[in-house]
Design an enzyme around this catalytic site. Structure first.
Site: not given
Ligand code: GLU
Ligand code: ZN
Length: 494
Positions: A254-255
Site C-alpha cells: 500500500s501507499k
C-alpha cells in the site's frame, strides 16, 4: 478450447502494481497459449468512477506495451467492453432470473434495511445482512407494492441449505456453506444499475472467458459467483486467484510502503521493460533462478503452474536494481532522449537544444548511465553542470578528520596541478597521479585532496566520479570554480 482471459479493472483510481501484475499475468497467459487477452472496463460504480482513471488505464497498458485483442477502443465480437454501455443486457438477465424463480423483487426501503441492521446488531444475531423479507411475498402483496410506485431491487435467491464449491487452480477446492454466503445480495439496483457480481458473471460468460485470473481478495465472492452461474444454468470458467502482493514487512502493498501507482514509477523514470520484468517475478518464477525476461520471453514462457501459492513480495530496492540494469543496457542516444525531459523540467536545458547543449549531453549520458537507478536521478547527478554551486557550508571542503586550513592548502596546490590541463584521457590520468602524489607530500589521505576539489566543482560531497566531473565541466569552468572556492575559503580560514 481457445484460451480467453480478461483484465477487468474498475476505473476508480490509478493503476497500481497489484492491478498491473494481474493484467500482465493474464496477458502473458493468453500469449503463451495462443489465446485472447480481453480488456473489460467494469465501471458499474458510477460514484467512484473517474475519466482520469480510465485514461490512466489505457496509458499504463500502452506504456507497458500490453495490447488487448478485444476491448474498448479496438472493439471485438462480444462488445461493447465497457459495462456502462451494457446496462440493458444486465437488466434483461436479472429479470430473466426473476421469471425463472432464481431471483426476486425486493421493495424494502433503505430505512427498513437500516432498522433490520440495527436490530441484528443489538441482538448480536448470528445472521447478518438482509433478512429475506421479500423472498416469499405473495402475488397480491407484490401487486400492492408495485401499485404504490415503489421501484424494487432484484435480489438473488441464495439457497439456505447445502454447500457451494469452486475449484481454484492454485488453491484447490474452496467450499462454503450456502447459509454463510451473503443473504440474497442485490443484483440489480432500483435505478436499473447492475452490481459488480451480476455484471461480472454475465460478461465473463457472454465473452467466453475460460480462465479467471484475479486478485485473491475476490475469493470470498467465488461461491456467490458460482451460485449465479448455477442460477443461469451456465458453466463457470476456471479460477486462478493470484497470491497477494505484499511489502517487505508482510503487509499488503500500500501507499505506506511507497509509490504504488504505475504513473508514479513512470514519472520517476522506471523503464517499462524493467517494471514489467520485475513485477512478473512477484509471485511467479520460471525456474527459481533466472531473473531477466523480456516481454517476448514472458509471452513464450509464462505458465500458471509456476505461479507461487505464497504471497509475492514487492521489493523496491530490487526494482531499482532491475531498472539500473535496464538503463545500462540502453544505447546512449536513446537514453539521452529519455533524459532530456527531466533536464528540461529541472530548468537545466531548453528545447530545441543548442549545439553546446547537445555536446554536453553526449558526454553526460555515458557517465550518468552507470550510476542511475531511475532516470530522474540525472537531475541531481548533473546539477553541477548547469548550476553554479553556492558553498553555503565551508566545512564541507574538509574531508573527515581534516582541518579546514589543510583543505585550503590542498585545494590551492591541486589547482596548480589542474591548471596544466586535462584535454584527453592521458593527461587526465597524469593529473590524477600527480594529485595522488600531492597527497603523499602533504602527508594526508587522497580524499583530503579530492574532497575540496569535488566540493569546489559540485558544491556537494557526493558527485559523479571526480575526474568525470572535471572532464564534463571543462578547463575553464573547473578553473573558475576552484578560484571562486579558494576566495570563499580564504575568508573562512583566515
Ligand atoms: N472489477 C473488479 C476489480 O476491479 C474485477 C474483479 C474480477 O476480476 O473479477 O478488481
Ligand atoms: Zn425486501
Amino acid at each position: 478450447m481457445e484460451v480467453r482471459v480478461r483484465y477487468a479493472p474498475s476505473p476508480t483510481g490509478l493503476q497500481h502494481i497489484g492491478g498491473v501484475r494481474t493484467a500482465l499475468f493474464n496477458y502473458f497467459f493468453a500469449r503463451a497459449n495462443g489465446g485472447k487477452f480481453i480488456l473489460r472496463v467494469e465501471d458499474t460504480d458510477r460514484e467512484r468512477y473517474s475519466d482520469e482513471s480510465l485514461q490512466d488505464l489505457y496509458d499504463t497498458l500502452r506504456w507497458l506495451g500490453i495490447s488487448w485483442d478485444e476491448g474498448p477502443l479496438v472493439g471485438g465480437p462480444y462488445g461493447p467492453y465497457i459495462q456502462s454501455e451494457r446496462f440493458d443486457l444486465y437488466k434483461q438477465y436479472a429479470e430473466q432470473l426473476v421469471r425463472d424463480g432464481k431471483a426476486y423483487n425486493c421493495y424494502c426501503s433503505p430505512e427498513r434495511l437500516e432498522q433490520v441492521r440495527l436490530e441484528q446488531q443489538m441482538s448480536k444475531s448470528e445472521v447478518q445482512g438482509y433478512d429475506r423479507h421479500c423472498r416469499n411475498l405473495g402475488e397480491s402483496e407484490r401487486a400492492a407494492l408495485e401499485k404504490q410506485g415503489i421501484r424494487p431491487v432484484i435480489r438473488l435467491k441464495v439457497p439456505t441449505e447445502g454447500k457451494t464449491t469452486f475449484t481454484d487452480v492454485l488453491m484447490g477446492d474452496i467450499t462454503r456453506r450456502n447459509r454463510d454466503v451473503s443473504p440474497d445480495p442485490v443484483l440489480l439496483k432500483s435505478d436499473g444499475f447492475p452490481t459488480y457480481h451480476l455484471a461480472n458473471v454475465i460478461d465473463d460468460h457472454m465473452m467466453g472467458i475460460t480462465h479467471i485470473m484475479r486478485a485473491q481478495e475476490w475469493i470470498p465472492s467465488g461461491p456467490l459467483h458460482i451460485l449465479l452461474y448455477e442460477a443461469f444454468g451456465w458453466e463457470p470458467p476456471l479460477y486462478c486467484h493470484l497470491p497477494m502482493v505484499m511489502g517487505k514487512d508482510g503487509q499488503k502493498l500500500s501507499k505506506r510502503h511507497g509509490s504504488t501507482s504505475v504513473r508514479d514509477f513512470r514519472s520517476k523514470g522506471y523503464l517499462p521493460e524493467a517494471l514489467m520484468n520485475y513485477v512478473s517475478l512477484v509471485g511467479w518464477s520460471y525456474d527459481g533462478q533466472r531473473e531477466f525476461f523480456s516481454k517476448k520471453d514472458l509471452e513464450d514462457l509464462f505458465s500458471l503452474e509456476k505461479i507461487n501459492k505464497a504471497p509475492g513480495v514487492f521489493d523496491y530496492k530490487k526494482l531499482d536494481w532491475f531498472n539500473g540494469q535496464y538503463i545500462r543496457q540502453m544505447g546512449d542516444e536513446a537514453l539521452t532522449d529519455m533524459l532530456l525531459p527531466y533536464l528540461v523540467d529541472a530548468g537545466f536545458l531548453t528545447l530545441p537544444l543548442s549545439d553546446e547543449a547537445k555536446q554536453k549531453m553526449a558526454s553526460l549520458t555515458p557517465v550518468v548511465k552507470e550510476r542511475m537507478k531511475v532516470l530522474a536521478d540525472v537531475v541531481e547527478l548533473s546539477r553541477f553542470l548547469f548550476e553554479e554551486p553556492t558553498y553555503e557550508d565551508v566545512t564541507l571542503f574538509a574531508a573527515k578528520g581534516v582541518e579546514l586550513p589543510v583543505a585550503y592548502d590542498a585545494l590551492q596546490r591541486a589547482y596548480e596541478v589542474l591548471k596544466k590541463g586535462f584535454a584527453d584521457k592521458k593527461e587526465t590520468q597524469l593529473i590524477e597521479e600527480e594529485l595522488t602524489e600531492l597527497a603523499q607530500q602533504l602527508g594526508v589521505k587522497v580524499n583530503a585532496v579530492f574532497m575540496p576539489i569535488r566540493v569546489a566543482l559540485t558544491g556537494s560531497t557526493v558527485s559523479l566520479p571526480l575526474f568525470d566531473s572535471i572532464g564534463l565541466l571543462g578547463q575553464d569552468k573547473t578553473g573558475a570554480r576552484i578560484e571562486n572556492a579558494l576566495a570563499i575559503l580564504k575568508r573562512g580560514v583566515v
